[in-house]
Design a protein around this motif. Structure first.
Motif, PDB file in Angstrom:
ATOM      1  N   PRO A 176       0.797  -1.231   0.000  1.00  0.00           N
ATOM      2  CA  PRO A 176       0.000   0.000   0.000  1.00  0.00           C
ATOM      3  C   PRO A 176       0.830   1.283   0.000  1.00  0.00           C
ATOM      4  CG  PRO A 176      -0.034  -1.017   2.164  1.00  0.00           C
ATOM      5  CD  PRO A 176       0.678  -1.968   1.255  1.00  0.00           C
ATOM      6  N   HIS A 177       2.118   1.184   0.377  1.00  0.00           N
ATOM      7  CA  HIS A 177       2.938   2.396   0.468  1.00  0.00           C
ATOM      8  C   HIS A 177       3.656   2.687  -0.847  1.00  0.00           C
ATOM      9  CE1 HIS A 177       5.414  -1.023   1.322  1.00  0.00           C
ATOM     10  NE2 HIS A 177       6.524  -0.331   1.306  1.00  0.00           N
ATOM     11  N   MET A 178       3.387   1.902  -1.877  1.00  0.00           N
ATOM     12  CA  MET A 178       4.034   2.127  -3.169  1.00  0.00           C
ATOM     13  C   MET A 178       2.957   2.352  -4.231  1.00  0.00           C
ATOM     14  SD  MET A 178       6.773  -0.928  -3.274  1.00  0.00           S
ATOM     15  CE  MET A 178       7.820  -1.297  -1.882  1.00  0.00           C
ATOM     16  N   PHE A 220      -2.009   4.901  -6.035  1.00  0.00           N
ATOM     17  CA  PHE A 220      -1.718   3.947  -4.971  1.00  0.00           C
ATOM     18  C   PHE A 220      -2.803   2.879  -4.945  1.00  0.00           C
ATOM     19  CE2 PHE A 220       0.834   7.531  -3.681  1.00  0.00           C
ATOM     20  CZ  PHE A 220       1.965   6.932  -3.143  1.00  0.00           C
ATOM     21  N   GLY A 247      -4.676   1.725  -2.722  1.00  0.00           N
ATOM     22  CA  GLY A 247      -5.888   2.089  -2.003  1.00  0.00           C
ATOM     23  C   GLY A 247      -6.866   2.910  -2.819  1.00  0.00           C
TER      24      GLY A 247
END
Lengths: 254, 359
Positions: free
Chosen positions: A102-104, A145, A147
């Protein structure tokens, strides 16, 4: 890269012999035997708790087996960490819950493994990533992202991410089970395209339409055993086992 | 027929005030009374701090003491002691530069452009050497100043930054070890963390400053300052390890599985997948821990170091300015506020920045 002897050996992509797996005292897999040829498409179905996910998770050693042998692309899975890393590079996996990072961004999700595992230069990794995002039909989402995407889009990114490693085998662990009905088709379409290009695929799924269209063999598991194993037309019309028939009537009945 | 729904117009600012504070006569009365008290208090404070205060040193302490307001001249007269402690007077420009070095290093490493291993290492490596050379001297024509003479803000910053710098990586190691699948590693780490957390910081500082030299050979013991820094780094890491571990527990198992399935090694999974997400989860608590640690540096006074609070005591403690302690403490409070408030705002910036990809 996979070692030379593995690709030259020409043996089956995956060979599972007398596989045993326990969770504590629960016997999850009981002496399972299965051989998958290169380019073959296998669909595995069965009720929940039947051991189908456990079995394919053993193939890239997300689960450790307790007995029997697993040979992937000519390399046997054992405690040798080098073997495991080598096999994981060649075996892609798609999960029920996508498990995107999720952070990429979508693009970074697709680039990271080729860059740090296969040591590809950034430009090459990006070109590959964009090519596969094109292939799963979401090139325009590259900078978003995970999300920010729908479930179906996320799962297609997950497929692209696995393909970017240019694996020889793809494992699918219930790839459409967590999706809303209207998104299942877009994921299955991508899988069908992949199958038509000759990828070796092992899919745990209850999508019987998909099984009928692309599978070379359908396998039914129950209670940690392979109960039935047949080409789709035979599997759906004339299965021998009572449990299989019961399961099929439940899956196809509605 | 088509229905058109229009939201009622938002009340104007005056209307909003009236509704909130002056809806009934009683409410209006209470509001006015509270306002009067606040104005009265604010006026008194301002009167003391600014209007009746003495700012120049020209009249000396006597004129200052006679004034009705605050005596800021004590700061003008003694700021060097507060900021630099016992550091030799003629050399205090070095201590000032060293403070600037630490602040610049910290600011640089807070800028996302510097968040690559090589750049961060370069910033901190160069900064540490510069700080050490400036403070200690003995080379490049700078006179030698031993660690026992370091003090004030320079010492506070040095202890804080080095404790965090050592403590943070240590905390990550401890957190990873506590999550180890090997029971003898996870249990031992658990005992170490819980053990350190069960001790007061003062006792740890005492142990490292005073007891350790008896237990270690001379060449290993090092200067007292570095032992104290190690002690406070250990204390910091025990708390921070639990914060990091909490952050790691918030990362779903599927993340590690996906990374494994892509062939990533243990360290690649930790550094690229687990830690970035864990640190994001742990950020608010981490900033909190930094703030606490910054203020805890004042405890080193008990093992004989003149950090900023102790230097402040010395600033008003000698004869003529003895009456002006409130002003000195207000000044020190202001310095603490500047640093801690910046830290908190930076934390808020990081949270905004990191929340980009959140669902």
């Amino acid at each position: 890269m996979i070692s030379g002897n593995a690709t030259e050996s020409g043996g089956p992509a995956v060979r599972i012999e007398n596989l045993d797996k326990y969770y504590g005292s629960f016997h999850a897999l009981r002496k399972v035997n299965l051989s998958v040829e290169r380019g073959e498409r296998i669909v595995i179905c069965g009720p929940s708790g039947s051991g189908k996910s456990t079995m394919i998770r053993c193939i890239n050693r997300l689960e450790q087996h307790n007995g029997g042998r697993i040979t992937v692309l000519g390399t046997e899975l054992n405690d040798d960490v080098g073997n495991i890393d080598e096999i994981r590079r060649e075996v892609g996996m798609v999960f029920q819950h996508f498990n995107l990072f999720p952070h990429m961004t979508v693009l970074e999700n697709c680039m990271i493994a080729p860059m740090i595992v296969r040591k590809r230069p950034r430009t090459e990794a990006e070109a590959t990533a964009r090519r596969y995002l094109e292939k799963v039909r979401i090139p325009e989402q590259a900078m978003k992202f995970p999300g920010q995407l729908s479930g179906g889009q996320q799962q297609r990114v997950a497929i692209a991410r696995a393909l970017c490693m240019q694996p020889q085998i793809m494992l699918f662990d219930e790839p459409t089970s967590a999706l809303d009905p209207e998104m299942i088709a877009e994921v299955l379409d991508v899988m069908v395209t992949l199958a038509s290009e000759g990828m070796t695929m092992i899919c745990v799924t209850h999508e019987m339409g998909f099984a009928r269209r692309v599978a070379d063999r359908v396998i039914f598991m129950d209670g940690g055993e392979i109960v039935e194993e047949a080409p789709p037309e035979e599997f759906f019309t004339s299965c021998r086992n009572e449990r299989t028939r019961q399961f099929l009537s439940q899956v196809l009945g509605h | 027929m088509e229905m058109v729904i229009v939201a009622p117009p938002a009340p104007g600012r005056l209307e909003d005030l009236r509704r909130r504070f002056f809806a009934t006569p009683l409410q209006a009365l209470l509001s006015l009374a509270s306002l009067a008290i606040m104005v009265f208090l604010a006026w008194n404070l301002l009167n003391w701090a600014i209007f009746s205060a003495v700012f120049t040193t020209s009249g000396g302490p006597e004129a200052c003491q006679a004034a009705a307001g605050a005596c800021w001249s004590v700061i003008a007269a003694r700021w060097r002691i507060i900021l630099f402690g016992l550091y030799p007077f003629e050399e205090q420009w070095r201590s000032a530069l060293a403070c600037v070095t630490v602040v610049v290093m910290t600011v640089l490493s807070c800028i996302p452009a510097f968040w690559t291993g090589r750049r961060i290492a370069l910033v901190w490596g160069a900064g540490a050497v510069l700080y050490y050379v400036l403070m200690k001297g003995g080379v490049l024509g700078l006179t030698y100043v031993g660690e026992e003479a370091w003090g004030g803000l320079a010492l506070t910053l040095f202890i804080f930054v080095t404790s965090c710098l050592i403590g943070f990586p240590l905390a990550i190691c401890l957190a990873l070890m506590r999550r180890s699948e090997l029971p003898w590693i996870s249990r031992t780490t658990g005992i170490i963390i819980d053990g350190v957390r069960s001790l007061p910081l003062i006792s740890i500082l005492f142990t490292f400053a005073i007891v350790l030299p008896f237990a270690l050979p001379q060449w290993l013991a090092g200067d007292k300052l570095y032992r104290v820094i190690l002690g406070s780094a250990l204390f910091f890491s025990a708390y921070q390890a639990e914060i990091v571990r909490g952050g790691m527990q918030g990362v779903p198992n599927g993340q590690a599985e996906a990374a494994m399935a892509l062939g990533m090694s243990y360290w690649q999974r930790i550094s690229r997948i687990l830690l970035p997400q864990a640190m994001r989860n742990a950020l608010p608590a981490t900033i909190n821990q930094f703030v606490i640690s910054f203020k805890e540096t004042s405890l080193v006074v008990i093992v004989g170091f003149f950090e900023i609070l102790a230097s402040g005591n010395a600033a008003y403690g000698t004869g003529e300015w003895r009456f002006a302690y409130i002003e000195v403490y207000a000044f020190i409070a202001f310095i603490y506020f500047v640093f801690v408030f910046s830290l908190s705002r930076y934390g808020a910036f990081l949270e905004r920045r990191m929340s980009v990809g959140e669902r």
